[in-house]
Design a protein around this motif. Structure first.
Motif: not given
Length: 160
Positions: A59-78
């Motif tokens: 789902m999504g576009n070419a940026a989705t993989g990077f977006f989801v990966t860094f969002a998960l990392i940011a969420g865990v650190v948050g």
């Protein structure tokens, strides 16, 4: 004391950020699970596609993989910053401020990075409603996490 005036604001922002980081992790976990379940199958007899990406999301576009990966990392650190933040709010002393502020600043920096990939995903314009929700939460989190950092530093500045 003047420094006690910022404590309820910091507590409210910490609780708000916690709830939003949990939502970001939940949506990011769903996206990651879907990507793993519906990713490329590579084995004997299968050739890699011409533009193969190891971070492929159906789902999504070419940026989705990077977006989801860094969002998960940011969420865990948050979420991790919540532990240090709760300790700081409980004691509310200058000795507990550096750890709370440093973890919150790292969480904010990772949130800004994830928001940047979210903005790129918005620019590319092909995504579903869950990804749009996660983008919105990360944009809001970027501001509220910065306000939380300002609130805990503001109390230290007033104290001096």
């Amino acid at each position: 004391m003047a420094n006690e005036q910022m404590k309820p604001i910091a507590t409210l922002l910490l609780a708000l950020n916690f709830c939003m980081y949990v939502i970001v992790i939940s949506i990011g976990g769903w996206a990651m699970n879907r990507a793993i379940d519906h990713g490329f199958e590579i084995g004997p007899g299968f050739d890699l596609p011409a533009h193969f990406s190891p971070i492929y999301f159906p789902m999504g576009n070419a940026a989705t993989g990077f977006f989801v990966t860094f969002a998960l990392i940011a969420g865990v650190v948050g979420i991790g910053s919540l532990i240090s933040g709760l300790n700081h709010i409980r004691s509310w002393t200058s000795e507990s401020l550096p750890s709370a502020a440093s973890v919150a600043a790292i969480a904010w920096a990772l949130t800004v990075l994830a928001m940047g990939f979210g903005c790129k995903e918005i620019q590319l314009n092909i995504r579903n409603s869950r990804l749009k929700t996660m983008e919105a939460f990360l944009i809001i989190l970027t501001a509220t996490q910065l306000f939380y950092i300002a609130a805990i530093h503001g109390a230290a500045a007033i104290r001096r």
